[in-house]
Scaffold this motif. Structure first.
Motif, short mmCIF file in Angstrom:
data_model
loop_
_atom_site.label_atom_id
_atom_site.label_comp_id
_atom_site.label_asym_id
_atom_site.label_seq_id
_atom_site.Cartn_x
_atom_site.Cartn_y
_atom_site.Cartn_z
N LEU A 28 -17.75 -14.53 -4.57
CA LEU A 28 -17.43 -15.85 -5.11
C LEU A 28 -18.34 -16.88 -4.45
O LEU A 28 -18.36 -17.01 -3.23
N VAL A 29 -19.11 -17.62 -5.26
CA VAL A 29 -20.08 -18.56 -4.72
C VAL A 29 -20.04 -19.87 -5.51
O VAL A 29 -19.48 -19.94 -6.60
N GLU A 30 -20.66 -20.89 -4.90
CA GLU A 30 -20.94 -22.13 -5.60
C GLU A 30 -22.44 -22.34 -5.60
O GLU A 30 -23.13 -21.93 -4.65
N ASN A 281 -29.94 -28.53 -1.99
CA ASN A 281 -29.08 -28.82 -0.86
C ASN A 281 -29.46 -27.93 0.33
O ASN A 281 -29.65 -26.72 0.16
N ARG A 282 -29.56 -28.53 1.51
CA ARG A 282 -30.06 -27.79 2.67
C ARG A 282 -29.15 -26.62 3.06
O ARG A 282 -29.57 -25.70 3.75
N VAL A 293 -34.35 -17.97 3.73
CA VAL A 293 -34.23 -17.45 2.37
C VAL A 293 -33.22 -18.29 1.60
O VAL A 293 -32.39 -19.01 2.19
N VAL A 294 -33.28 -18.19 0.28
CA VAL A 294 -32.22 -18.69 -0.61
C VAL A 294 -31.84 -17.55 -1.54
O VAL A 294 -32.61 -16.60 -1.74
N PHE A 295 -30.64 -17.65 -2.11
CA PHE A 295 -30.20 -16.68 -3.11
C PHE A 295 -30.12 -17.37 -4.48
O PHE A 295 -29.35 -18.32 -4.65
N ALA A 296 -30.97 -16.90 -5.41
CA ALA A 296 -30.94 -17.41 -6.79
C ALA A 296 -30.02 -16.52 -7.62
O ALA A 296 -29.84 -15.33 -7.31
N VAL A 331 -27.54 -20.51 -4.77
CA VAL A 331 -26.26 -20.47 -4.08
C VAL A 331 -26.28 -21.46 -2.90
O VAL A 331 -27.18 -21.42 -2.05
N THR A 332 -25.25 -22.33 -2.87
CA THR A 332 -25.15 -23.29 -1.77
C THR A 332 -23.93 -23.04 -0.89
O THR A 332 -23.90 -23.45 0.27
N LYS A 333 -22.91 -22.38 -1.44
CA LYS A 333 -21.72 -22.04 -0.66
C LYS A 333 -21.36 -20.58 -0.92
O LYS A 333 -21.40 -20.13 -2.06
#
Length: 353
Positions: A28-30, A281-282, A293-296, A331-333
């Motif tokens: 579950l993500v935002e 968002n940082r 990294v970031v998750f797309a 994904v930010t949260k």
């Protein structure tokens, strides 16, 4: 036969039930939308680390260095005795002075009794005035003698205290200037001590960058790969006329971190010129496998993309990375629980943000 078929059916049902139970659930993500915006690029500046407190310890008394209680590189605490200067003669003088104080104390006590007794007799006119005057003189002289003896004793005690050379503050000895049984004069250098917990970092900046700085603000400074928080405390108006740069000074408490005096430091400031960049968002940027990294989100699956943060602006970060595109869901949260190619369920709709 029917019994065997029933057993096979039950076994098959249990196997599929266990497989379904073991199947990983979607995380579950935002998310937020990666957007192209204008940002101020960062410019990196190189500075130098200096120890904020550095002191040459000198002797306040002359004599032979009897005991030396330190070596180069040793950590010492404030008021720790570093050198003991020979004080045998002074100790003998202090002993004699204490005896004198005791003697004059007894003398004062006796003359005071006589003075008070003669004063009472004088009121009754039982003695001559001269007898009373002589007793008062003896009492006054004894009092002055005691005051003088106490002053002499205090002077000797002060001199004795200077036979111990103490650390002025907690720190590390970086230089040793004496050896055991060496004669020290008043003012002779004994050692150099630095406080390695409090440092000063100096950067030479163009005046165009100084205008946006504010004394008391906290900045991130990179020293040997470690990010420390440093407070800006001064921008010096006298600079280099050739380069048109001015020294800006920061202070930081690094606690147990070990840093060499003269080490290099890096700081980033925003340029006046602007450029376009992809901004998110940082909180979307996390550490995995020792990289940012970031998750797309692609087809309800998490895709890990290594990124480089070019600048931070408030709660946003400008990032670059292969595969990033304007409008992509990031994904930010909940990203700390996400792994590459994992199924995800987005709790918010960020597409129209």
């Amino acid at each position: 036969m029917i019994k065997k078929i029933s057993l096979v059916f039950v076994a098959t049902f249990l196997i599929f039930s266990n497989l379904n139970a073991a199947a990983p659930q979607a995380a579950l993500v935002e998310t937020d939308v990666l957007k192209k915006r204008e940002i101020n690029d960062l410019q990196e500046f190189i500075g130098t680390v200096n120890f904020d407190k550095k002191s040459t310890i000198a002797s306040q008394s002359s004599g032979i260095a009897k005991n030396i209680n330190f070596e180069v590189g040793q950590k010492v605490k404030k008021d720790e005795v570093l050198v003991q200067i020979d004080s045998d003669i002074l100790d003998a003088q202090i002993k004699a002075s204490k005896s004198a104080v005791n003697m004059y104390s007894v003398q004062l006590k006796n003359t005071k009794k006589n003075f008070e007794r003669y004063a009472a007799l004088l009121e009754k006119k039982s003695i001559a005035q001269k007898v009373f005057d002589d007793s008062k003189l003896e009492y006054d002289v004894a009092n002055e003698n005691l005051i003088s003896a106490n002053a002499k004793l205090n002077e000797l005690i002060i001199q004795k205290s200077k036979k111990e050379i103490k650390a002025p503050f907690s720190g590390v000895i970086v230089e040793k200037n004496i050896n055991t049984n060496e004669w020290l004069n008043q003012g002779s250098a004994v050692a150099t001590i630095v406080n390695i917990q409090e440092i000063e970092i100096i950067f030479n900046l163009p005046i165009s960058f100084i205008g946006g700085l504010k004394a008391g603000d906290i900045y991130d400074i990179d020293i040997s790969g470690e990010i420390i928080k440093a407070k800006l405390y001064a921008a010096i108006p006298s600079g280099d006329k050739l380069t048109r740069t001015f020294p800006v000074r920061f202070k930081a408490d690094i606690k147990d971190m070990f840093i060499f005096d003269g080490a290099g430091a890096k700081i980033n400031f925003a340029k006046e010129s602007k450029s376009e960049a992809l901004v998110i968002n940082r909180d979307a940027v996390i550490k995995r496998f020792n990289m940012d990294v970031v998750f797309a989100i692609v087809d309800n699956k998490a895709v890990m993309i290594p990124v480089h943060v070019t600048t931070y602006s408030g709660m946003n970060a400008a990032i670059t990375g292969q595969g990033l595109a304007d409008g992509m869901q990031i994904v930010t949260k909940g990203n700390e629980r996400v792994f590459p190619d994992m199924d995800v369920k987005v709790l918010n709709n960020s597409e129209n943000k």
